[in-house]
Scaffold this motif. Sequence first.
Motif: not given
Length: 323
Positions: A78-79, A256-260, A280-284, A315-316
């Motif tokens: 969820v964004r 990226i940040g707290g996402a891995q 999370l979405e940026t990482l993906g 996020v693009q």
Amino acid sequence: MTGIDGEALMQRLSMATGDVRGRLTPNAPMDQITWFRTGGPAELLFQPTDEDDLKNFLQALPADIPVKVVGIGSNLLVRDGGIPGIVIRLSAKGFGQADAISDTRIKAGAAIPDKRLAAVALDAGIGGFHFYHGIPGAMGGALRMNAGANGVETRERVVEVYAIDRDGRKHTLTENEMGYAYRHSAASQDLIFTGALLEGYAEDRKTIEASMDAVQTHRETVQPIREKTGGSTFRNPDGTSAWKEVDKAGCRGLMIGGAQMSPMHCNFMINTGAATSHDLETLGETVRARVLEASGLRLEWEIKRVGIFKPGYEVQEFIGRML
């Protein structure tokens, strides 16, 4: 409709929802539902008591208000801006039951966890459902995305699916009408699945139990099941596995940040503790870009991303791609 204002939406619908028996929650915190433990609120969360309650609610709902259905939140991102309109989450009491109705058939509600469905099949001595023991979702999501594992897919068990459309009309679809493909159903997104009739085969309980144990052992060995994760992040491309492509692109353990991307299974994205949905979405999307550069493959998301971005944190697609 823009922005999230659950109280205002609740007030607007006060006349139309007067006979609703289920629970309506304005500005419902979705980070308490999703397994990632991130995301903004649902403008108005509706948990219907039963099928008739859901049907009546939809019939009274103005056509301009968007509707989104969520399950137990296991493969959901969820964004951070939240989800405008109505979010429907089927209640366990009204939609979470499953019963063996013959030696080979089970009638199951859409809210029953897949793991619980596997247990019902075990108790009834019905084979072919062991793979659900390893799927961290509910039946509604399994029906929608043709969930599968260990060489078995939901489509192989479906006899018919029960649903209600946006206008409150009930439908029954055959397995063929569901239009199943790999991790996909062609059934209209307008349909809210409420349950299904499923069929397996008679099998010795000890054999079923052994198959379920093998599924569990495999998951514990290769997947980060104790982390805040959404399961498989990307669908497997034709002829290869998503994790192999992620690994080949050097993204195992990428943060990226707290996402891995999990060091244990690099097609699993995890919240290490303080990630946002933006992280999370940026990482993906960064991983998708690196895989595209490394292999020429455009990985497709398996995790469902819903809602709106927080202003300034959009996020693009394929972010970071080198042109």
